[in-house]
Design a protein around this motif. Structure first.
Motif, mmCIF file in Angstrom:
data_model
loop_
_atom_site.group_PDB
_atom_site.id
_atom_site.type_symbol
_atom_site.label_atom_id
_atom_site.label_comp_id
_atom_site.label_asym_id
_atom_site.label_seq_id
_atom_site.Cartn_x
_atom_site.Cartn_y
_atom_site.Cartn_z
ATOM 1 N N THR A 12 0.828 -1.210 0.000
ATOM 2 C CA THR A 12 0.000 0.000 0.000
ATOM 3 C C THR A 12 0.861 1.257 0.000
ATOM 4 O OG1 THR A 12 -0.109 0.003 2.421
ATOM 5 C CG2 THR A 12 -1.871 -1.150 1.237
ATOM 6 N N TRP A 13 0.184 2.380 -0.245
ATOM 7 C CA TRP A 13 0.791 3.705 -0.221
ATOM 8 C C TRP A 13 -0.228 4.659 0.390
ATOM 9 C CZ3 TRP A 13 5.475 5.853 -1.039
ATOM 10 C CH2 TRP A 13 5.542 7.238 -1.222
ATOM 11 N N THR A 14 0.242 5.636 1.132
ATOM 12 C CA THR A 14 -0.674 6.625 1.702
ATOM 13 C C THR A 14 -0.832 7.783 0.730
ATOM 14 O OG1 THR A 14 -0.020 6.017 3.939
ATOM 15 C CG2 THR A 14 -1.162 8.120 3.666
ATOM 16 N N LEU A 15 -2.030 7.887 0.171
ATOM 17 C CA LEU A 15 -2.333 8.888 -0.855
ATOM 18 C C LEU A 15 -3.295 9.912 -0.262
ATOM 19 C CD1 LEU A 15 -1.794 9.518 -3.888
ATOM 20 C CD2 LEU A 15 -3.811 8.157 -4.428
ATOM 21 N N GLY A 16 -2.752 11.085 0.056
ATOM 22 C CA GLY A 16 -3.600 12.122 0.623
ATOM 23 C C GLY A 16 -4.244 11.718 1.933
ATOM 24 N N GLY A 17 -3.531 10.955 2.745
ATOM 25 C CA GLY A 17 -4.077 10.521 4.020
ATOM 26 C C GLY A 17 -4.858 9.228 3.946
ATOM 27 N N SER A 18 -5.158 8.752 2.720
ATOM 28 C CA SER A 18 -5.870 7.481 2.546
ATOM 29 C C SER A 18 -4.880 6.390 2.168
ATOM 30 C CB SER A 18 -6.934 7.603 1.447
ATOM 31 O OG SER A 18 -7.913 8.558 1.782
ATOM 32 N N ILE A 19 -5.018 5.232 2.790
ATOM 33 C CA ILE A 19 -4.154 4.106 2.438
ATOM 34 C C ILE A 19 -4.766 3.396 1.237
ATOM 35 C CG2 ILE A 19 -3.203 1.907 3.226
ATOM 36 C CD1 ILE A 19 -3.263 3.038 6.073
ATOM 37 N N VAL A 20 -4.026 3.373 0.123
ATOM 38 C CA VAL A 20 -4.525 2.744 -1.106
ATOM 39 C C VAL A 20 -3.575 1.623 -1.525
ATOM 40 C CG1 VAL A 20 -5.608 4.890 -1.880
ATOM 41 C CG2 VAL A 20 -3.312 4.313 -2.706
ATOM 42 N N THR A 21 -4.115 0.694 -2.277
ATOM 43 C CA THR A 21 -3.280 -0.369 -2.831
ATOM 44 C C THR A 21 -2.403 0.209 -3.940
ATOM 45 O OG1 THR A 21 -5.129 -0.953 -4.303
ATOM 46 C CG2 THR A 21 -4.866 -2.229 -2.278
ATOM 47 N N HIS A 163 -8.143 16.311 -2.666
ATOM 48 C CA HIS A 163 -6.706 16.330 -2.915
ATOM 49 C C HIS A 163 -6.420 16.676 -4.369
ATOM 50 C CE1 HIS A 163 -6.130 14.599 1.033
ATOM 51 N NE2 HIS A 163 -7.014 13.673 0.733
ATOM 52 N N LEU A 164 -5.222 17.217 -4.605
ATOM 53 C CA LEU A 164 -4.827 17.690 -5.935
ATOM 54 C C LEU A 164 -3.622 16.930 -6.441
ATOM 55 C CD1 LEU A 164 -5.101 21.534 -5.259
ATOM 56 C CD2 LEU A 164 -6.787 20.090 -6.435
ATOM 57 N N GLY A 165 -3.585 16.755 -7.760
ATOM 58 C CA GLY A 165 -2.431 16.175 -8.430
ATOM 59 C C GLY A 165 -2.250 16.839 -9.776
ATOM 60 N N VAL A 166 -1.206 16.457 -10.487
ATOM 61 C CA VAL A 166 -0.932 16.995 -11.823
ATOM 62 C C VAL A 166 -0.624 15.840 -12.761
ATOM 63 C CG1 VAL A 166 -0.193 19.282 -11.078
ATOM 64 C CG2 VAL A 166 1.484 17.424 -11.174
ATOM 65 N N SER A 167 -0.896 16.050 -14.043
ATOM 66 C CA SER A 167 -0.725 14.986 -15.031
ATOM 67 C C SER A 167 -0.179 15.544 -16.329
ATOM 68 C CB SER A 167 -2.077 14.298 -15.282
ATOM 69 O OG SER A 167 -1.971 13.320 -16.290
ATOM 70 N N ARG A 178 3.515 22.803 -6.894
ATOM 71 C CA ARG A 178 3.814 22.602 -5.468
ATOM 72 C C ARG A 178 4.058 23.920 -4.742
ATOM 73 N NH1 ARG A 178 8.199 18.102 -4.333
ATOM 74 N NH2 ARG A 178 7.379 18.440 -2.222
ATOM 75 N N GLY A 179 4.464 24.944 -5.489
ATOM 76 C CA GLY A 179 4.632 26.257 -4.896
ATOM 77 C C GLY A 179 3.313 26.948 -4.603
ATOM 78 N N ILE A 180 2.226 26.429 -5.198
ATOM 79 C CA ILE A 180 0.894 27.009 -5.008
ATOM 80 C C ILE A 180 0.112 26.268 -3.925
ATOM 81 C CG2 ILE A 180 -1.314 27.486 -6.159
ATOM 82 C CD1 ILE A 180 0.319 27.608 -8.812
ATOM 83 N N ALA A 181 0.160 24.933 -3.983
ATOM 84 C CA ALA A 181 -0.586 24.113 -3.020
ATOM 85 C C ALA A 181 0.001 22.711 -3.005
ATOM 86 C CB ALA A 181 -2.070 24.056 -3.390
ATOM 87 N N PRO A 182 -0.203 21.956 -1.927
ATOM 88 C CA PRO A 182 0.314 20.587 -1.877
ATOM 89 C C PRO A 182 -0.330 19.696 -2.936
ATOM 90 C CG PRO A 182 -0.286 21.367 0.322
ATOM 91 C CD PRO A 182 -0.832 22.356 -0.649
ATOM 92 N N ILE A 183 0.474 18.813 -3.518
ATOM 93 C CA ILE A 183 -0.050 17.788 -4.419
ATOM 94 C C ILE A 183 0.263 16.424 -3.818
ATOM 95 C CG2 ILE A 183 0.185 19.248 -6.476
ATOM 96 C CD1 ILE A 183 2.655 17.528 -7.248
ATOM 97 N N VAL A 184 -0.567 15.437 -4.164
ATOM 98 C CA VAL A 184 -0.345 14.094 -3.629
ATOM 99 C C VAL A 184 0.154 13.128 -4.687
ATOM 100 C CG1 VAL A 184 -2.050 14.412 -1.792
ATOM 101 C CG2 VAL A 184 -2.745 13.339 -3.959
ATOM 102 N N CYS A 185 0.089 13.522 -5.978
ATOM 103 C CA CYS A 185 0.581 12.607 -7.008
ATOM 104 C C CYS A 185 0.910 13.350 -8.294
ATOM 105 C CB CYS A 185 -0.431 11.496 -7.296
ATOM 106 S SG CYS A 185 -1.842 12.021 -8.261
ATOM 107 N N VAL A 186 1.735 12.699 -9.100
ATOM 108 C CA VAL A 186 2.046 13.120 -10.466
ATOM 109 C C VAL A 186 1.730 11.938 -11.366
ATOM 110 C CG1 VAL A 186 3.861 13.810 -12.079
ATOM 111 C CG2 VAL A 186 3.848 14.720 -9.750
ATOM 112 N N GLN A 187 0.968 12.181 -12.432
ATOM 113 C CA GLN A 187 0.592 11.117 -13.362
ATOM 114 C C GLN A 187 1.160 11.453 -14.744
ATOM 115 O OE1 GLN A 187 -3.582 9.773 -15.176
ATOM 116 N NE2 GLN A 187 -3.501 9.403 -12.983
ATOM 117 N N ASN A 188 2.210 10.725 -15.132
ATOM 118 C CA ASN A 188 2.894 10.961 -16.406
ATOM 119 C C ASN A 188 3.127 9.648 -17.125
ATOM 120 O OD1 ASN A 188 3.156 13.731 -16.144
ATOM 121 N ND2 ASN A 188 5.348 13.735 -15.844
ATOM 122 N N ILE A 209 5.415 11.771 -2.249
ATOM 123 C CA ILE A 209 4.412 12.046 -3.281
ATOM 124 C C ILE A 209 4.371 10.877 -4.263
ATOM 125 C CG2 ILE A 209 3.762 13.580 -5.188
ATOM 126 C CD1 ILE A 209 5.117 15.849 -3.618
ATOM 127 N N ALA A 210 3.174 10.410 -4.590
ATOM 128 C CA ALA A 210 3.023 9.266 -5.480
ATOM 129 C C ALA A 210 3.338 9.638 -6.927
ATOM 130 C CB ALA A 210 1.600 8.717 -5.392
#
Length: 290
Positions: A12-21, A163-167, A178-188, A209-210
């Motif tokens: 698992t990984w903790t994604l934005g406070g949630s434990i996900v597979t 929660h916010l992320g970028v892709s 990240r300079g604007i607000a926390p992100i929990v993941c990057v999807q590339n 960060i995932a």
């Protein structure tokens, strides 16, 4: 939720406070051809989603642009009311045209509309995670992410996004966001053949960060595919299995979201991602992307 008969690979990984597979599911392939229209087998699509959750998967990736609306509506039909551990990530920044294209839509009013459409089609009051998709079909493109990302931050403040992320972003855009607000993941896009984000993967891992790679078999040259097939043959596995296993072993912050419209293929992907690669296997595979 059913307890899976065998643990999902990667833990698992903790994604934005949630434990996900770490092994998740990408819903894009549930729509029709070219990610447009309904699936040929509606009941089969529902079965795949229910199987994924039944096997213990708690991270599903989707977007209202898939179909459009189709995959979100299938997720809602199959799984709503959602079990508490389920974490649904979506993305905004593009719409669909009549030809099946993906025109960008990143003005503040466009993004607000897309967030509300995702809320409606998924049947929720707040979205677990929204990824701001930048770039285009060719990949990340330089340019500022600030105006678009600040719109999502505003929607987060309004309670519509948790929660916010970028892709589809450059490393510079990641830092800008990240300079604007926390992100929990990057999807590339990232795989054995496309290692351009190696440094970014490690940098994000150090910061908790995932990193969510898409197209695990995308963009291979014939020579690279041959090299992968040779390793897969030696391990008596499929190239897809080896590619997923390599990603799973690459870094603990990598979350997999392979998609499929088949329950049998879903189980094959899970088994493949759990394949154990030796140091020698990894060294040989690493040569593919360099």
């Amino acid at each position: 939720m059913n307890t899976p008969s065998t643990p999902l690979p990667g833990g698992t990984w903790t994604l934005g406070g949630s434990i996900v597979t770490r092994f998740g599911y990408g819903a894009m392939q549930l729509a029709g051809p070219w990610v447009m229209g309904p699936p040929a087998d509606h009941d089969g699509a529902l079965a795949v989603l229910r199987e994924a959750v039944g096997l213990g998967i708690t991270h599903i990736d989707t977007s209202d642009a898939y179909g459009p609306r189709i995959t979100n509506e299938l997720i809602r039909e199959a799984l709503h009311p959602y079990p508490e551990p389920l974490f649904i990530a979506t993305k905004v920044g593009a719409t669909r045209d009549a030809q099946g294209g993906w025109p960008t839509a990143r003005r503040p009013e466009d993004l607000r509309k897309q967030v509300h459409e995702n809320l409606g089609s998924l049947g929720v009051e707040a979205l677990d995670l929204v990824n701001m998709r930048m770039g285009d079909a060719q990949g990340p493109q330089p340019g500022s992410i600030t105006e678009a990302f600040e719109t999502l931050v505003d929607l987060q403040r309004e309670g519509l996004i948790r929660h916010l992320g970028v892709s589809n972003v450059t490393a510079e855009q990641v830092e800008e966001a990240r300079g604007i607000a926390p992100i929990v993941c990057v999807q590339n896009m990232y795989n054995l053949a496309h290692r351009h984000d190696d440094d970014l993967v490690d940098h994000l891992a150090a910061d908790g960060i995932a990193y969510v790679p898409f197209f695990p078999l995308g963009g291979f040259t014939p020579l690279q595919s041959e090299a992968l097939s040779q390793v897969a043959s030696r391990l008596e596995a499929t190239p897809m299995s080896v590619a997923l296993a390599w990603l799973m072993q690459r870094s603990p912050n990598i979350l997999l979201i392979p998609g499929t419209s088949s329950t049998a293929h879903l189980r094959q992907n899970i088994a493949g991602a759990g394949l154990s690669l030796s140091d020698e296997d990894v060294a040989e595979l690493d040569n593919i992307g360099h």
